[in-house]
Design a protein around this motif. Structure first.
Motif, PDB file in Angstrom:
ATOM      1  N   THR A  95      21.077  19.058   3.134  1.00 23.50           N
ATOM      2  CA  THR A  95      20.436  19.806   3.220  1.00 23.50           C
ATOM      3  C   THR A  95      19.916  21.267   3.149  1.00 23.50           C
ATOM      4  N   PHE A  96      19.878  22.029   3.969  1.00 26.75           N
ATOM      5  CA  PHE A  96      19.098  23.217   4.810  1.00 26.75           C
ATOM      6  C   PHE A  96      19.998  24.020   3.598  1.00 26.75           C
ATOM      7  N   LEU A  97      21.401  23.974   2.925  1.00 26.16           N
ATOM      8  CA  LEU A  97      22.874  24.182   2.892  1.00 26.16           C
ATOM      9  C   LEU A  97      22.054  24.556   1.069  1.00 26.16           C
ATOM     10  N   VAL A  98      21.665  23.395   0.414  1.00 22.08           N
ATOM     11  CA  VAL A  98      21.415  23.454  -0.723  1.00 22.08           C
ATOM     12  C   VAL A  98      19.980  24.118  -0.871  1.00 22.08           C
ATOM     13  N   VAL A  99      19.058  24.370   0.463  1.00 22.42           N
ATOM     14  CA  VAL A  99      17.923  24.791   0.001  1.00 22.42           C
ATOM     15  C   VAL A  99      18.099  26.280   0.643  1.00 22.42           C
ATOM     16  N   SER A 100      19.458  26.991   1.227  1.00 22.73           N
ATOM     17  CA  SER A 100      19.843  28.707   1.058  1.00 22.73           C
ATOM     18  C   SER A 100      20.473  28.751  -0.454  1.00 22.73           C
ATOM     19  N   GLY A 101      20.793  27.206  -1.245  1.00 27.97           N
ATOM     20  CA  GLY A 101      21.501  28.049  -2.736  1.00 27.97           C
ATOM     21  C   GLY A 101      20.261  28.368  -3.355  1.00 27.97           C
ATOM     22  N   ILE A 102      19.328  26.854  -3.110  1.00 29.97           N
ATOM     23  CA  ILE A 102      18.490  27.552  -4.124  1.00 29.97           C
ATOM     24  C   ILE A 102      17.813  29.048  -3.689  1.00 29.97           C
ATOM     25  N   SER A 103      17.375  29.053  -2.748  1.00 35.15           N
ATOM     26  CA  SER A 103      16.496  31.019  -2.296  1.00 35.15           C
ATOM     27  C   SER A 103      17.915  31.409  -2.798  1.00 35.15           C
ATOM     28  N   LEU A 104      18.837  31.924  -2.678  1.00 33.94           N
ATOM     29  CA  LEU A 104      19.959  33.167  -3.462  1.00 33.94           C
ATOM     30  C   LEU A 104      19.417  33.163  -5.140  1.00 33.94           C
ATOM     31  N   VAL A 105      19.361  31.922  -5.857  1.00 30.09           N
ATOM     32  CA  VAL A 105      18.744  31.453  -6.927  1.00 30.09           C
ATOM     33  C   VAL A 105      17.523  32.534  -7.157  1.00 30.09           C
ATOM     34  N   LEU A 106      16.234  32.387  -6.222  1.00 31.54           N
ATOM     35  CA  LEU A 106      15.486  32.916  -6.819  1.00 31.54           C
ATOM     36  C   LEU A 106      15.617  34.464  -6.168  1.00 31.54           C
ATOM     37  N   ALA A 107      16.680  34.477  -5.593  1.00 32.60           N
ATOM     38  CA  ALA A 107      16.272  36.285  -4.687  1.00 32.60           C
ATOM     39  C   ALA A 107      16.854  36.744  -6.394  1.00 32.60           C
ATOM     40  N   ALA A 108      16.643  36.631  -7.391  1.00 34.22           N
ATOM     41  CA  ALA A 108      17.331  37.107  -8.670  1.00 34.22           C
ATOM     42  C   ALA A 108      15.852  37.642  -8.840  1.00 34.22           C
ATOM     43  N   PHE A 109      14.787  37.368  -8.568  1.00 32.84           N
ATOM     44  CA  PHE A 109      13.317  37.902  -9.130  1.00 32.84           C
ATOM     45  C   PHE A 109      14.298  39.472  -7.784  1.00 32.84           C
ATOM     46  N   LYS A 110      13.815  40.242  -8.931  1.00 32.83           N
ATOM     47  CA  LYS A 110      14.137  41.675  -8.268  1.00 32.83           C
ATOM     48  C   LYS A 110      13.302  41.966  -7.373  1.00 32.83           C
ATOM     49  N   THR A 111      13.597  42.783  -6.195  1.00 31.50           N
ATOM     50  CA  THR A 111      13.251  43.035  -4.859  1.00 31.50           C
ATOM     51  C   THR A 111      12.082  44.274  -5.240  1.00 31.50           C
ATOM     52  N   ASP A 112      11.132  44.463  -4.739  1.00 31.83           N
ATOM     53  CA  ASP A 112      10.453  45.949  -4.478  1.00 31.83           C
ATOM     54  C   ASP A 112      11.208  46.926  -3.861  1.00 31.83           C
ATOM     55  N   PRO A 113      11.368  48.826  -3.880  1.00 30.39           N
ATOM     56  CA  PRO A 113      11.999  49.004  -3.617  1.00 30.39           C
ATOM     57  C   PRO A 113      11.745  49.319  -1.780  1.00 30.39           C
ATOM     58  N   HIS A 114      10.707  49.232  -0.950  1.00 30.81           N
ATOM     59  CA  HIS A 114       9.839  49.526   0.361  1.00 30.81           C
ATOM     60  C   HIS A 114       9.646  48.109   0.130  1.00 30.81           C
ATOM     61  N   PRO A 115      10.111  46.990   0.335  1.00 30.51           N
ATOM     62  CA  PRO A 115       9.061  45.580   0.681  1.00 30.51           C
ATOM     63  C   PRO A 115       8.635  45.527   1.770  1.00 30.51           C
ATOM     64  N   MET A 116       9.233  46.205   3.291  1.00 32.06           N
ATOM     65  CA  MET A 116       8.817  45.813   4.063  1.00 32.06           C
ATOM     66  C   MET A 116       7.684  47.027   4.382  1.00 32.06           C
ATOM     67  N   GLN A 117       6.796  47.974   3.267  1.00 27.50           N
ATOM     68  CA  GLN A 117       5.635  47.780   3.481  1.00 27.50           C
ATOM     69  C   GLN A 117       4.626  47.140   2.189  1.00 27.50           C
ATOM     70  N   GLY A 118       4.700  45.254   2.324  1.00 22.81           N
ATOM     71  CA  GLY A 118       4.399  45.088   2.108  1.00 22.81           C
ATOM     72  C   GLY A 118       4.890  44.492   0.261  1.00 22.81           C
ATOM     73  N   PRO A 119       5.144  43.506  -0.162  1.00 23.75           N
ATOM     74  CA  PRO A 119       4.551  43.264  -1.976  1.00 23.75           C
ATOM     75  C   PRO A 119       4.192  44.516  -2.668  1.00 23.75           C
ATOM     76  N   GLN A 120       4.719  44.691  -3.870  1.00 21.48           N
ATOM     77  CA  GLN A 120       3.954  45.813  -4.480  1.00 21.48           C
ATOM     78  C   GLN A 120       3.768  44.590  -6.231  1.00 21.48           C
ATOM     79  N   THR A 121       4.784  43.786  -5.768  1.00 18.09           N
ATOM     80  CA  THR A 121       4.802  42.927  -7.905  1.00 18.09           C
ATOM     81  C   THR A 121       4.759  41.446  -7.190  1.00 18.09           C
ATOM     82  N   TRP A 122       4.654  41.082  -8.436  1.00 21.80           N
ATOM     83  CA  TRP A 122       4.385  39.156  -8.105  1.00 21.80           C
ATOM     84  C   TRP A 122       6.200  39.259  -7.101  1.00 21.80           C
TER      85      TRP A 122
END
Length: 213
Positions: A95-122
């Motif tokens: 179950t947790f491994l499936v959750v990991s896979g789902i998390s990777l799919v969600l990671a397809a949403f693009k990151t912010d260039p500097h996420p440690m400063q706090g998310p700048q986009t949805w």
């Protein structure tokens, strides 16, 4: 239902494709990443490989995350099918491994260039939450798989390997502040999936025997 052979193939192909695409994009977009402030070996707040999705070839990394996530889900389902289950919390590892896979799919949403400063986009916020969920779910999966694998004689040696992987995972998680530490961290994760998938493939070749459920 996902067959063990197809699940093993997914587990074998996913990590290799992910690594090759990430390496290719790193060299192809090296100037872009450095321009963002990325340090190839040192510490920076520019995420890798997530930041690769922001470059001119970023669409390829977006697909890379989604593809790896889907293959990990298929692999988790096949591993669940092949490893003997004895009730209790046997469901937790897959179950947790499936959750990991789902998390990777969600990671397809693009990151912010500097996420440690706090998310700048949805989409940056979704990516950051997906990464946190991925790290936690994969670690929990390792510990639960360690317990379950140890109860199956065909997988007992891989239980020890899984426990060692979990311990090294925690150590390298703290070292991943530096880019070289994250390389090792990611390598340990990819290696575990690959090794387990190869053994799953070998078990799938053996004529089926009744599983203890």
């Amino acid at each position: 239902m996902v067959s063990s052979r197809n699940a093993a193939l997914a587990g074998m192909v996913g990590p290799v494709v992910f690594a090759l695409v990430a390496v290719f994009l790193t060299f192809a977009q090296y100037g872009f990443m450095v321009g963002l402030g990325w340090e190839p070996l040192g510490a920076s707040d520019v995420p890798w490989p997530s930041g690769l999705a922001l470059g001119p070839l970023g669409w390829l990394q977006v697909l890379n995350f989604a593809f790896f996530g889907l293959t990990l889900i298929f692999f988790a389902l096949g591993l669940h099918r092949e490893v003997a289950s004895r009730g209790g919390l046997s469901w937790a590892g897959p179950t947790f491994l499936v959750v990991s896979g789902i998390s990777l799919v969600l990671a397809a949403f693009k990151t912010d260039p500097h996420p440690m400063q706090g998310p700048q986009t949805w989409h940056g916020a979704i990516h950051l939450l997906a990464f946190i969920l991925l790290v936690l779910s994969f670690l929990l999966s390792l510990f639960f798989w360690w317990r379950r694998l140890g109860r199956d004689p065909r997988w007992r040696g891989y239980a020890r390997y899984t426990l060692i992987t979990a311990i090294v995972y925690i150590v390298l998680l703290f070292a991943s502040t530096w880019q070289w530490g994250f390389y090792l961290f990611l390598g340990v994760v990819l290696a575990w999936i690959e090794v387990m998938a190869i053994h799953l493939r070998s078990q799938a070749e053996i004529p089926s025997t009744p599983r203890v459920r």
